[in-house]
Design an enzyme around this catalytic site. Structure first.
Site, mmCIF file in Angstrom:
data_model
loop_
_atom_site.group_PDB
_atom_site.id
_atom_site.type_symbol
_atom_site.label_atom_id
_atom_site.label_comp_id
_atom_site.label_asym_id
_atom_site.label_seq_id
_atom_site.Cartn_x
_atom_site.Cartn_y
_atom_site.Cartn_z
ATOM 1 N N ASP A 157 13.371 17.673 -24.723
ATOM 2 C CA ASP A 157 14.762 17.415 -24.343
ATOM 3 C C ASP A 157 15.049 17.652 -22.854
ATOM 4 O O ASP A 157 16.134 17.330 -22.383
ATOM 5 C CB ASP A 157 15.705 18.308 -25.168
ATOM 6 C CG ASP A 157 15.681 17.940 -26.638
ATOM 7 O OD1 ASP A 157 15.625 16.736 -26.923
ATOM 8 O OD2 ASP A 157 15.702 18.846 -27.482
ATOM 9 N N HIS A 187 9.856 26.404 -27.277
ATOM 10 C CA HIS A 187 9.592 25.666 -28.508
ATOM 11 C C HIS A 187 8.940 26.595 -29.512
ATOM 12 O O HIS A 187 8.130 27.444 -29.141
ATOM 13 C CB HIS A 187 8.666 24.469 -28.239
ATOM 14 C CG HIS A 187 8.730 23.454 -29.328
ATOM 15 N ND1 HIS A 187 7.988 23.560 -30.477
ATOM 16 C CD2 HIS A 187 9.493 22.340 -29.456
ATOM 17 C CE1 HIS A 187 8.287 22.545 -31.267
ATOM 18 N NE2 HIS A 187 9.190 21.788 -30.686
HETATM 19 N N1 CMC Z 1 15.795 30.467 -22.336
HETATM 20 C C1 CMC Z 1 15.634 31.817 -22.240
HETATM 21 N N2 CMC Z 1 14.939 32.554 -23.119
HETATM 22 C C2 CMC Z 1 14.378 31.923 -24.148
HETATM 23 C C3 CMC Z 1 14.497 30.523 -24.327
HETATM 24 C C4 CMC Z 1 15.239 29.791 -23.370
HETATM 25 N N3 CMC Z 1 15.384 28.466 -23.477
HETATM 26 N N4 CMC Z 1 13.838 30.156 -25.442
HETATM 27 C C5 CMC Z 1 13.334 31.273 -25.975
HETATM 28 N N5 CMC Z 1 13.651 32.350 -25.183
HETATM 29 C C6 CMC Z 1 13.243 33.747 -25.405
HETATM 30 C C7 CMC Z 1 14.066 34.394 -26.501
HETATM 31 O O1 CMC Z 1 15.200 35.043 -25.981
HETATM 32 C C8 CMC Z 1 13.080 35.343 -27.120
HETATM 33 O O2 CMC Z 1 13.014 36.482 -26.307
HETATM 34 P P1 CMC Z 1 12.731 37.931 -26.975
HETATM 35 O O3 CMC Z 1 11.386 37.819 -27.594
HETATM 36 O O4 CMC Z 1 12.788 38.864 -25.805
HETATM 37 O O5 CMC Z 1 13.814 38.149 -27.968
HETATM 38 C C9 CMC Z 1 11.738 34.618 -27.004
HETATM 39 O O6 CMC Z 1 11.888 33.706 -25.895
HETATM 40 C C10 CMC Z 1 11.365 33.805 -28.239
HETATM 41 O O7 CMC Z 1 12.453 32.955 -28.551
HETATM 42 P P2 CMC Z 1 12.917 32.633 -30.020
HETATM 43 O O8 CMC Z 1 14.345 32.215 -30.006
HETATM 44 O O9 CMC Z 1 12.544 33.777 -30.927
HETATM 45 O O10 CMC Z 1 11.960 31.404 -30.339
HETATM 46 P P3 CMC Z 1 12.150 30.355 -31.479
HETATM 47 O O11 CMC Z 1 10.836 29.781 -31.735
HETATM 48 O O12 CMC Z 1 12.878 30.961 -32.627
HETATM 49 O O13 CMC Z 1 13.148 29.266 -30.843
HETATM 50 C C11 CMC Z 1 13.936 27.418 -29.564
HETATM 51 C C12 CMC Z 1 12.746 28.080 -30.255
HETATM 52 C C13 CMC Z 1 13.568 26.009 -29.176
HETATM 53 C C14 CMC Z 1 15.122 27.351 -30.554
HETATM 54 C C15 CMC Z 1 14.324 28.248 -28.318
HETATM 55 O O14 CMC Z 1 13.262 28.259 -27.408
HETATM 56 C C16 CMC Z 1 15.597 27.739 -27.647
HETATM 57 O O15 CMC Z 1 16.704 28.124 -28.051
HETATM 58 N N6 CMC Z 1 15.478 26.856 -26.602
HETATM 59 C C17 CMC Z 1 16.612 26.256 -25.967
HETATM 60 C C18 CMC Z 1 17.138 25.104 -26.816
HETATM 61 C C19 CMC Z 1 16.226 23.899 -26.768
HETATM 62 O O16 CMC Z 1 15.791 23.456 -25.719
HETATM 63 N N7 CMC Z 1 15.971 23.318 -27.968
HETATM 64 C C20 CMC Z 1 15.154 22.109 -28.105
HETATM 65 C C21 CMC Z 1 13.868 22.381 -28.823
HETATM 66 S S1 CMC Z 1 12.650 21.067 -28.684
HETATM 67 C C22 CMC Z 1 13.308 19.694 -29.460
HETATM 68 C C23 CMC Z 1 13.756 19.878 -30.859
HETATM 69 O O17 CMC Z 1 13.097 20.520 -31.679
HETATM 70 O O18 CMC Z 1 14.802 19.372 -31.175
#
Ligand code: CMC
Length: 428
Positions: free
Chosen positions: A362, A305
């Protein structure tokens, strides 16, 4: 004297004010930065950028705190109903008995759709994604309620009620369309969640009894989804509103923003991921390794998140509710066992621990929806039903802000500098 900070540029130093929220969060107010320095800020994904000040929802991602209008989510989840929570978010205070009764009655009177809207459903393919139907039909409501000669405030009030009343009807009709059953009209003697489940699962030829445990579970899930400050879809709603877009267009845009798998679409992807894992023999380790592999695009859906770096309080409540509902229904879902196994394995893995990746809202919600009989493609629609009061509250807050401006981010251009137009016959 309020706090100020100095920003040093090569040619000058600029002093800017610090804006402090009621919970002590601090923001550097850069609204005059370009005028004073010639520089802008650059923050892709708005990781460090506040787009507004808001009175609606407070989140402390480090401590796992979520409060609507000051009331902790755990308290609302235990004591409130969805419509009471919607009132709280939209109007800023808990309703009195009379206010809640009036609000509920107003919503009841608007649950039906114009009969002509039914024709829209016939036009969609049977396998149309319900989020596409939801956003299209919500946007089309603006064609049924145009040129209304009412004061702006009255219109906002009426359209707020119309949207809250009609979204469950549109959602249920999209499901009925997908399975070829007749639409079931809203029954206004029923409570909000019960009415929705009745429209989803009853057929005109038979009596249908809505399970009270399903009603309770739905109330809970909708409350937990009702707002989450400046997330992608809410920011979209505020942005569309900032162009003075009508409320139906704003909410349709919010639904579209919610649909993607990084946001609300994750609840559908979680179940699909768990089903896939199960079909492959439940190899949890394989998926953990895949999620860590930078050469793979795979992410553990329902994990991570932008704001929560400790735990997502909503996920904690949903996990408990999941166990409770399945026990009550005397049902065992192997996907729940698999989800728990996956969570445990991830929380012991250095990659997930170091990056502070925890199950989000989720991760477990789909298992409850599944137990209630909600089809997987409609999971994100359920999220939209829950998030609607938040979107409405933010659109209203934005509208009533006397200092509101059109949302218009800047950019730093990195393309070609000025160059000549070469006639087509001379291009190599
Ligand atoms: N699985 C594996 N690695 C992950 C995941 C994951 N679910 N989420 C983040 N990471 C890693 C990512 O690869 C990155 O690594 P690095 O720093 O080495 O590049 C690091 O953690 C930070 O991730 P980010 O993508 O820069 O973080 P963000 O804040 O931009 O994204 C997120 C947040 C929710 C989009 C992301 O965690 C994600 O894609 N999660 C899976 C999809 C998901 O469950 N979404 C629902 C979110 S909660 C409800 C809502 O808001 O709708």
């Amino acid at each position: 004297m309020s706090e100020r900070v100095e920003i040093r540029f090569p040619h000058k130093t600029v002093e800017v004010p610090v804006f402090v929220g009621t919970e002590g969060e601090k923001a550097i107010d850069v609204s005059n930065l370009r005028a004073e320095s010639g520089y802008i800020t650059l923050d892709p994904g708005f990781v460090n950028t506040g787009s507004c000040a808001s009175d609606i929802t407070f989140i402390d991602g480090e401590k796992g705190i979520l409060r609507y209008r000051g009331i902790p989510i755990e308290v609302l989840a235990g004591k409130s109903t969805f419509l009471e929570t919607a009132f709280l978010l939209i109007y800023g205070h808990l309703p009195t008995i009379t206010e809640l009764a009036e609000f509920t009655n107003r919503i009841r009177r608007h649950t039906m759709l114009h009969e002509d809207i039914k024709a829209f459903f016939s036009g969609f393919p049977r396998d149309a994604h319900p989020m596409a139907i939801l956003s299209s039909v919500v946007c089309s409501l603006s064609t049924f309620y145009q040129n209304e000669n009412r004061p702006e405030n009255e219109l906002m009030e009426l359209n707020t009620v119309r949207l809250l009343a009609k979204l469950p009807t549109i959602a249920a009709y999209s499901y009925k369309k997908s399975i070829g059953q007749p639409f079931v009209y809203p029954d206004n003697s029923r409570e909000y969640c019960e009415n929705f489940l009745h429209m989803m699962f009853s057929v005109p030829s038979e009596e249908y009894h809505v399970d009270p445990d399903h009603i309770d579970a739905l109330n809970l899930l909708l409350i937990l989804h009702a707002d989450h400050e400046q997330n992608c879809s809410t920011s979209t709603v505020r942005l569309v509103r900032s162009s003075m877009g009508n409320l139906f267009a704003c909410i349709a845009a919010g639904i579209c923003a919610l649909w993607g798998p990084r946001h609300g679409g994750a609840n559908q992807e979680v179940i699909e991921m768990l089903e896939h894992m199960r079909a492959e023999g439940g190899n949890v380790k394989k998926y953990i390794e895949l999620a860590k592999d930078k050469n793979s695009k795979f992410r553990l859906m329902g994990f991570g998140h932008r704001v929560y770096k400790n735990f997502d309080p909503r996920a904690k409540i949903i996990k408990g509710a999941c166990d409770k509902l399945l026990n009550k229904l005397k049902r065992h879902d192997p996907l729940l066992d698999l989800a728990k196994e996956l969570e445990e394995a991830a929380l012991q893995d250095a990659y997930f621990v170091d990056k502070k990746l925890y199950p989000n809202v989720d991760f477990y919600s789909g298992i409850i929806y599944k137990a209630m009989g909600i089809p997987v493609p409609a999971f994100t629609v359920m999220f939209a039903l829950g998030r609607l009061p938040g979107w409405l509250a933010h659109a209203r807050e934005y509208t009533h802000d006397p200092k509101n401006k059109i949302g218009r981010p800047r950019q730093i251009y990195t393309g070609e500098m000025q160059r000549d137009y070469i006639p087509i016959e001379k291009r190599g």
